[in-house]
Scaffold this motif. Sequence first.
Motif, PDB file in Angstrom:
ATOM      1  N   GLU A 276       0.855  -1.196   0.000  1.00  0.00           N
ATOM      2  CA  GLU A 276       0.000   0.000   0.000  1.00  0.00           C
ATOM      3  C   GLU A 276       0.886   1.240   0.000  1.00  0.00           C
ATOM      4  O   GLU A 276       1.798   1.351   0.804  1.00  0.00           O
ATOM      5  N   PRO A 277       0.641   2.187  -0.910  1.00  0.00           N
ATOM      6  CA  PRO A 277       1.466   3.397  -0.887  1.00  0.00           C
ATOM      7  C   PRO A 277       1.200   4.218   0.379  1.00  0.00           C
ATOM      8  O   PRO A 277       0.092   4.234   0.890  1.00  0.00           O
ATOM      9  N   GLU A 278       2.209   4.890   0.865  1.00  0.00           N
ATOM     10  CA  GLU A 278       2.093   5.739   2.055  1.00  0.00           C
ATOM     11  C   GLU A 278       1.594   7.114   1.628  1.00  0.00           C
ATOM     12  O   GLU A 278       2.382   7.997   1.314  1.00  0.00           O
ATOM     13  N   LEU A 279       0.282   7.309   1.616  1.00  0.00           N
ATOM     14  CA  LEU A 279      -0.295   8.581   1.200  1.00  0.00           C
ATOM     15  C   LEU A 279      -0.759   9.424   2.381  1.00  0.00           C
ATOM     16  O   LEU A 279      -1.163  10.563   2.206  1.00  0.00           O
ATOM     17  N   ILE A 280      -0.757   8.834   3.563  1.00  0.00           N
ATOM     18  CA  ILE A 280      -1.249   9.505   4.762  1.00  0.00           C
ATOM     19  C   ILE A 280      -0.484   8.913   5.947  1.00  0.00           C
ATOM     20  O   ILE A 280       0.209   7.910   5.792  1.00  0.00           O
ATOM     21  N   LEU A 281      -0.611   9.520   7.111  1.00  0.00           N
ATOM     22  CA  LEU A 281       0.076   9.001   8.288  1.00  0.00           C
ATOM     23  C   LEU A 281      -0.153   7.502   8.448  1.00  0.00           C
ATOM     24  O   LEU A 281      -1.249   7.007   8.198  1.00  0.00           O
ATOM     25  N   SER A 282       0.856   6.801   8.880  1.00  0.00           N
ATOM     26  CA  SER A 282       0.718   5.356   9.074  1.00  0.00           C
ATOM     27  C   SER A 282       0.287   5.042  10.500  1.00  0.00           C
ATOM     28  O   SER A 282       0.252   5.916  11.365  1.00  0.00           O
ATOM     29  N   ALA A 283      -0.027   3.784  10.731  1.00  0.00           N
ATOM     30  CA  ALA A 283      -0.526   3.345  12.040  1.00  0.00           C
ATOM     31  C   ALA A 283       0.423   3.746  13.158  1.00  0.00           C
ATOM     32  O   ALA A 283       1.633   3.619  13.041  1.00  0.00           O
ATOM     33  N   GLY A 284      -0.158   4.273  14.249  1.00  0.00           N
ATOM     34  CA  GLY A 284       0.604   4.679  15.406  1.00  0.00           C
ATOM     35  C   GLY A 284       0.965   6.157  15.432  1.00  0.00           C
ATOM     36  O   GLY A 284       1.298   6.699  16.481  1.00  0.00           O
TER      37      GLY A 284
ATOM     38  N   GLY B 139     -13.172   6.990  18.206  1.00  0.00           N
ATOM     39  CA  GLY B 139     -12.603   6.712  16.892  1.00  0.00           C
ATOM     40  C   GLY B 139     -13.240   7.566  15.809  1.00  0.00           C
ATOM     41  O   GLY B 139     -14.385   7.978  15.921  1.00  0.00           O
ATOM     42  N   THR B 140     -12.471   7.847  14.769  1.00  0.00           N
ATOM     43  CA  THR B 140     -12.933   8.699  13.680  1.00  0.00           C
ATOM     44  C   THR B 140     -12.431   8.158  12.354  1.00  0.00           C
ATOM     45  O   THR B 140     -11.279   7.740  12.235  1.00  0.00           O
ATOM     46  N   LEU B 141     -13.291   8.205  11.355  1.00  0.00           N
ATOM     47  CA  LEU B 141     -12.937   7.862   9.987  1.00  0.00           C
ATOM     48  C   LEU B 141     -12.600   9.162   9.269  1.00  0.00           C
ATOM     49  O   LEU B 141     -13.391  10.112   9.299  1.00  0.00           O
ATOM     50  N   VAL B 142     -11.426   9.242   8.640  1.00  0.00           N
ATOM     51  CA  VAL B 142     -10.974  10.451   7.958  1.00  0.00           C
ATOM     52  C   VAL B 142     -10.648  10.100   6.512  1.00  0.00           C
ATOM     53  O   VAL B 142      -9.996   9.085   6.246  1.00  0.00           O
ATOM     54  N   GLY B 143     -11.110  10.947   5.579  1.00  0.00           N
ATOM     55  CA  GLY B 143     -10.822  10.705   4.162  1.00  0.00           C
ATOM     56  C   GLY B 143     -10.491  11.985   3.426  1.00  0.00           C
ATOM     57  O   GLY B 143     -11.094  13.029   3.686  1.00  0.00           O
ATOM     58  N   PHE B 144      -9.531  11.918   2.515  1.00  0.00           N
ATOM     59  CA  PHE B 144      -9.121  13.038   1.676  1.00  0.00           C
ATOM     60  C   PHE B 144      -9.412  12.672   0.221  1.00  0.00           C
ATOM     61  O   PHE B 144      -8.947  11.629  -0.255  1.00  0.00           O
ATOM     62  N   PHE B 145     -10.158  13.534  -0.469  1.00  0.00           N
ATOM     63  CA  PHE B 145     -10.576  13.263  -1.839  1.00  0.00           C
ATOM     64  C   PHE B 145     -10.362  14.482  -2.722  1.00  0.00           C
ATOM     65  O   PHE B 145     -10.553  15.612  -2.277  1.00  0.00           O
TER      66      PHE B 145
ATOM     67  N   ALA C 115      -6.834   9.254   0.190  1.00  0.00           N
ATOM     68  CA  ALA C 115      -6.081   8.867   1.390  1.00  0.00           C
ATOM     69  C   ALA C 115      -7.070   8.811   2.545  1.00  0.00           C
ATOM     70  O   ALA C 115      -7.816   9.760   2.765  1.00  0.00           O
ATOM     71  N   MET C 116      -7.096   7.694   3.246  1.00  0.00           N
ATOM     72  CA  MET C 116      -8.051   7.503   4.337  1.00  0.00           C
ATOM     73  C   MET C 116      -7.364   6.877   5.535  1.00  0.00           C
ATOM     74  O   MET C 116      -6.374   6.166   5.386  1.00  0.00           O
ATOM     75  N   CYS C 117      -7.914   7.162   6.707  1.00  0.00           N
ATOM     76  CA  CYS C 117      -7.393   6.534   7.916  1.00  0.00           C
ATOM     77  C   CYS C 117      -8.500   6.444   8.954  1.00  0.00           C
ATOM     78  O   CYS C 117      -9.532   7.104   8.854  1.00  0.00           O
TER      79      CYS C 117
ATOM     80  N   VAL D  12      -3.472   7.278  14.654  1.00  0.00           N
ATOM     81  CA  VAL D  12      -3.893   6.513  13.483  1.00  0.00           C
ATOM     82  C   VAL D  12      -3.881   5.033  13.826  1.00  0.00           C
ATOM     83  O   VAL D  12      -2.864   4.487  14.252  1.00  0.00           O
ATOM     84  N   LYS D  13      -5.024   4.403  13.659  1.00  0.00           N
ATOM     85  CA  LYS D  13      -5.149   2.966  13.899  1.00  0.00           C
ATOM     86  C   LYS D  13      -4.783   2.201  12.631  1.00  0.00           C
ATOM     87  O   LYS D  13      -4.136   1.164  12.685  1.00  0.00           O
ATOM     88  N   ALA D  14      -5.228   2.722  11.477  1.00  0.00           N
ATOM     89  CA  ALA D  14      -4.930   2.112  10.181  1.00  0.00           C
ATOM     90  C   ALA D  14      -5.101   3.168   9.099  1.00  0.00           C
ATOM     91  O   ALA D  14      -5.892   4.100   9.255  1.00  0.00           O
ATOM     92  N   SER D  15      -4.361   3.016   7.991  1.00  0.00           N
ATOM     93  CA  SER D  15      -4.503   3.925   6.854  1.00  0.00           C
ATOM     94  C   SER D  15      -4.493   3.120   5.567  1.00  0.00           C
ATOM     95  O   SER D  15      -3.926   2.031   5.513  1.00  0.00           O
ATOM     96  N   ALA D  16      -5.134   3.675   4.526  1.00  0.00           N
ATOM     97  CA  ALA D  16      -5.240   2.966   3.250  1.00  0.00           C
ATOM     98  C   ALA D  16      -5.681   3.924   2.154  1.00  0.00           C
ATOM     99  O   ALA D  16      -6.044   5.070   2.423  1.00  0.00           O
ATOM    100  N   THR D  17      -5.678   3.412   0.931  1.00  0.00           N
ATOM    101  CA  THR D  17      -6.197   4.177  -0.204  1.00  0.00           C
ATOM    102  C   THR D  17      -7.585   3.682  -0.593  1.00  0.00           C
ATOM    103  O   THR D  17      -8.207   4.247  -1.482  1.00  0.00           O
TER     104      THR D  17
END
Length: 182
Positions: A46-54, A80-86, A156-158, A166-171
């Motif tokens: 997974e590309p690192e597009l946003i902060l990674s876990a921790g 907990g919060t869901l965050v997304g960049f579009f 970019a979402m986390c 950050v618990k988890a991040s992904a695209t």
Amino acid sequence: MSYLVVATVLLGLLAGANLIFTYGVVRRLREHTARLDAMAGGGRPEPELILSAGAEPRPFAPVTTSVGVPIGPDDLTAGGTLVGFFSPNCAPCREQAPRFVERAAASGSDRVLAVAVGTPEATRELVALLEPVARVVVEIEDGPLHQAFAVQGYPAMCVLDGDGRVKASATAVERLPELPAT
């Protein structure tokens, strides 16, 4: 006769060198295959597009478009919060935004932050899609939220845990864990 002996010896040396190089290539291919298999599902990382876990986002204080009140890091920690960049100009964003909306609808709008990147005119459709299920911020690229979350690309979402880390991040939203029930 001596030419025949020299030719045979040279041919034997060339064949031996070829075997050594072939062995080296096969060994490298096996190492490469082992590395790929060690990654999730044997696919690309997974590309690192946003902060990674921790990691913890830096402090920020933008304004939401839906209610016009400041939102800061403390507003993103309750359970907990869901965050997304579009971005409206990105094809993967157009594919992921509806999936993000589905996940956000199940989470509750007070636990979801969506960032639309661009001018208010360019992001109008994206904001209309996201506002019913999330607190939405429209900002230019490299704005305060981008810097806080170290965003490098879109989508970019986390998921943030209750402590704001950050618990988890992904695209892709499918790769993120569900938010815990409150």
